[in-house]
Design a protein around this motif. Structure first.
Motif, PDB file in Angstrom:
ATOM      1  N   TRP A 167       0.829  -1.073  -0.110  1.00  0.00           N
ATOM      2  CA  TRP A 167      -0.078   0.187   0.017  1.00  0.00           C
ATOM      3  C   TRP A 167       0.967   1.301   0.018  1.00  0.00           C
ATOM      4  O   TRP A 167       2.078   0.996   0.216  1.00  0.00           O
ATOM      5  CB  TRP A 167      -1.064  -0.167   1.164  1.00  0.00           C
ATOM      6  CG  TRP A 167      -0.218  -0.058   2.420  1.00  0.00           C
ATOM      7  CD1 TRP A 167       0.112   1.147   3.565  1.00  0.00           C
ATOM      8  CD2 TRP A 167       0.026  -1.116   3.175  1.00  0.00           C
ATOM      9  NE1 TRP A 167       0.438   0.859   4.449  1.00  0.00           N
ATOM     10  CE2 TRP A 167       0.697  -0.537   4.672  1.00  0.00           C
ATOM     11  CE3 TRP A 167      -0.033  -2.210   3.274  1.00  0.00           C
ATOM     12  CZ2 TRP A 167       1.065  -1.176   5.523  1.00  0.00           C
ATOM     13  CZ3 TRP A 167       0.642  -3.148   4.360  1.00  0.00           C
ATOM     14  CH2 TRP A 167       1.140  -2.593   5.543  1.00  0.00           C
ATOM     15  N   GLN A 168       0.205   2.296  -0.242  1.00  0.00           N
ATOM     16  CA  GLN A 168       1.133   3.621  -0.387  1.00  0.00           C
ATOM     17  C   GLN A 168       0.699   4.393   0.952  1.00  0.00           C
ATOM     18  O   GLN A 168      -0.049   4.426   1.296  1.00  0.00           O
ATOM     19  CB  GLN A 168       0.475   4.571  -1.618  1.00  0.00           C
ATOM     20  CG  GLN A 168       0.707   3.941  -2.941  1.00  0.00           C
ATOM     21  CD  GLN A 168       2.112   3.477  -3.211  1.00  0.00           C
ATOM     22  OE1 GLN A 168       2.894   4.304  -3.318  1.00  0.00           O
ATOM     23  NE2 GLN A 168       2.574   2.269  -3.654  1.00  0.00           N
ATOM     24  N   LEU A 169       1.979   5.255   1.380  1.00  0.00           N
ATOM     25  CA  LEU A 169       1.915   6.082   2.488  1.00  0.00           C
ATOM     26  C   LEU A 169       2.751   7.157   2.319  1.00  0.00           C
ATOM     27  O   LEU A 169       3.642   7.194   1.301  1.00  0.00           O
ATOM     28  CB  LEU A 169       2.072   5.083   3.836  1.00  0.00           C
ATOM     29  CG  LEU A 169       3.526   4.649   3.865  1.00  0.00           C
ATOM     30  CD1 LEU A 169       4.142   4.468   4.914  1.00  0.00           C
ATOM     31  CD2 LEU A 169       3.901   3.414   3.058  1.00  0.00           C
TER      32      LEU A 169
ATOM     33  N   SER B 130      -0.684   3.630   8.952  1.00  0.00           N
ATOM     34  CA  SER B 130      -0.715   4.118   7.597  1.00  0.00           C
ATOM     35  C   SER B 130      -1.620   3.303   6.934  1.00  0.00           C
ATOM     36  O   SER B 130      -2.631   3.622   5.979  1.00  0.00           O
ATOM     37  CB  SER B 130       0.348   4.299   6.847  1.00  0.00           C
ATOM     38  OG  SER B 130       1.026   3.032   6.420  1.00  0.00           O
ATOM     39  N   LEU B 131      -1.795   1.946   7.025  1.00  0.00           N
ATOM     40  CA  LEU B 131      -2.489   1.021   6.475  1.00  0.00           C
ATOM     41  C   LEU B 131      -4.149   1.328   6.798  1.00  0.00           C
ATOM     42  O   LEU B 131      -4.824   1.191   5.605  1.00  0.00           O
ATOM     43  CB  LEU B 131      -1.980  -0.468   6.870  1.00  0.00           C
ATOM     44  CG  LEU B 131      -3.113  -1.675   6.520  1.00  0.00           C
ATOM     45  CD1 LEU B 131      -3.229  -1.791   5.130  1.00  0.00           C
ATOM     46  CD2 LEU B 131      -2.603  -3.111   7.346  1.00  0.00           C
ATOM     47  N   ARG B 132      -4.373   1.474   7.770  1.00  0.00           N
ATOM     48  CA  ARG B 132      -5.983   1.985   8.254  1.00  0.00           C
ATOM     49  C   ARG B 132      -6.284   2.856   7.334  1.00  0.00           C
ATOM     50  O   ARG B 132      -7.738   2.924   7.152  1.00  0.00           O
ATOM     51  CB  ARG B 132      -5.965   2.172   9.682  1.00  0.00           C
ATOM     52  CG  ARG B 132      -5.312   1.003  10.570  1.00  0.00           C
ATOM     53  CD  ARG B 132      -5.398   1.251  12.270  1.00  0.00           C
ATOM     54  NE  ARG B 132      -4.650   0.054  12.866  1.00  0.00           N
ATOM     55  CZ  ARG B 132      -3.556   0.262  13.697  1.00  0.00           C
ATOM     56  NH1 ARG B 132      -3.324   1.506  13.696  1.00  0.00           N
ATOM     57  NH2 ARG B 132      -2.980  -0.673  14.011  1.00  0.00           N
ATOM     58  N   GLN B 133      -5.435   3.889   6.918  1.00  0.00           N
ATOM     59  CA  GLN B 133      -5.982   4.959   6.197  1.00  0.00           C
ATOM     60  C   GLN B 133      -5.771   4.747   4.433  1.00  0.00           C
ATOM     61  O   GLN B 133      -6.097   5.706   3.960  1.00  0.00           O
ATOM     62  CB  GLN B 133      -5.405   6.067   6.583  1.00  0.00           C
ATOM     63  CG  GLN B 133      -5.334   6.589   8.184  1.00  0.00           C
ATOM     64  CD  GLN B 133      -6.815   6.691   8.722  1.00  0.00           C
ATOM     65  OE1 GLN B 133      -7.537   7.232   7.792  1.00  0.00           O
ATOM     66  NE2 GLN B 133      -7.189   6.325   9.832  1.00  0.00           N
ATOM     67  N   ALA B 134      -5.151   3.631   4.147  1.00  0.00           N
ATOM     68  CA  ALA B 134      -4.779   3.640   2.896  1.00  0.00           C
ATOM     69  C   ALA B 134      -6.099   3.261   2.047  1.00  0.00           C
ATOM     70  O   ALA B 134      -6.683   2.356   2.333  1.00  0.00           O
ATOM     71  CB  ALA B 134      -3.772   2.160   2.872  1.00  0.00           C
TER      72      ALA B 134
END
Length: 371
Positions: free
Chosen positions: A154-156, A230-234
């Protein structure tokens, strides 16, 4: 056209980096006229650094280890192929195939949007979870084997200040890393791998997949907590098992499979390079066969099956390499790959494996190619 359950409304961008290496890949890219454009969008390679919980370097791998001779983002490769083929190809986005029916003169293809079309041949180049393979050959579980690991990206934001390449952290059975975006240093990409038996989950439910990742990496040190945050908002997540596909015969009637749909691995099996080589050979054999698609399919598979299987075997080791099952195996990997002689041997082996097939130089004559 995207044949997945959730068809894409347009050409997909982004994605992880893919690479080409060895004489066979170089030859095909040159003959297809793709090399100059891929050179313009290449990443320059992605060196890898493995660290301990305090961020101290344990192992450094050069850019060519993962990036080969030409490394590009998957979305950039798709764009280059799209632009090259668009003048003589009709693309349909936002739709999916629901049924294939062979007729005396072709294949009737039913689409999700309610339209049916007739084609001379159907080529399934739709990856490990091929919809074409499912419709023409049978259910996925008959052909795809789980290799004991899962992977996600995922992107961050690049809040960790990672520069060129990636930095990763291991505990037994788990690997978490973050890599800089080669175009925008303010952005980065997370990549994780973890060992697990085959899981039951919805491939189209990213929130469920995020929970699986969060559970697998809960409690780890280094920068893992910030990656999970960051994953939770990806907004976009790629999550899949590390698996391999094995199809006994790559064609049935007027339907033929290419790339990972026929003989692929999720990661580490040189799947992109093999798929481009396979597309080149299949197109060449169809042109050479002058309408005898059965002969073309037979020659295509006969020429490439062993080559594809040799390349594919690398995918069996990917999970164990990135996330060894014990602390001893992690130390052994780091020790061996810190030795230049051993590392150079692995690089040469990768180039040799990718070049184990002789390619005909097919004449450029599309006048007799079937629709």
């Amino acid at each position: 056209m995207d044949t997945a359950a959730n068809p894409a409304p347009a050409l997909r961008g982004g994605g992880q980096a893919v690479d080409f290496r060895g004489e066979t890949h170089r030859t095909v890219l040159h003959r297809m006229g793709l090399t100059p454009e891929l050179r313009r969008v290449e990443t320059g390679g992605s060196p890898m650094r493995f660290v301990d919980e305090r961020g101290r370097t344990l192992l450094h791998l050069p850019a060519e280890f993962a990036g080969g001779e030409i490394e590009v983002l998957r979305g950039d490769l798709a764009q280059v192929l799209y632009e090259h083929s668009r003048p003589h190809t009709k693309y349909i986005f936002g739709d999916s195939i629901t049924r294939l029916t062979e007729t005396p003169s072709g294949v009737r293809v039913d689409f999700q949007q309610g339209v049916s079309r007739d084609f001379d041949l159907v080529i399934g180049a739709d990856g490990l979870h091929s919809n074409v393979r499912r419709l023409a050959f049978g259910p996925e579980e008959d052909y795809v084997s789980h290799l004991g690991y899962y992977a996600a990206t995922w992107q961050l934001r690049n809040d960790l200040g990672v520069r060129k390449g990636s930095v990763g952290y291991n505990v037994p059975g788990r690997f978490a890393s973050v890599g800089a975006d080669h175009r925008d240093p303010a952005q980065a990409g997370a990549f994780v791998v973890f060992a697990a038996p085959e899981l039951s989950y919805d491939r189209h439910d990213p929130e469920q997949q995020k929970r699986l990742i969060d559970n697998a990496f809960a409690g780890l040190g280094w920068e893992v907590p910030s990656l999970l945050a960051s994953l939770r908002q990806a907004p976009d997540l790629y999550f899949d098992s590390i698996s391999r596909a094995d199809v006994d015969t790559w064609s049935t009637g007027r339907v033929c499979l290419v790339g990972d749909a026929a003989c692929g691995a999720t990661i580490g099996g040189m799947g992109t390079g093999t798929a481009v080589v396979a597309a080149y050979v299949l197109a060449g054999e169809l042109a050479r066969a002058q309408g005898d698609y059965r002969a073309a399919f037979t020659r295509y598979e006969g020429r490439l099956r062993k080559y594809a299987q040799i390349c594919q075997a690398g995918g069996d080791r990917t999970g164990r390499f990135l996330a060894p099952g014990t602390a001893t195996r992690i130390r052994l990997r780091n020790t061996l790959l810190s030795r230049p002689l051993f590392l150079n041997g692995m690089l040469k082996l990768g180039e040799k494996i990718s070049s184990t097939v002789d390619l005909p130089d097919y004449p450029v004559d599309t006048s007799r190619v079937v629709r």
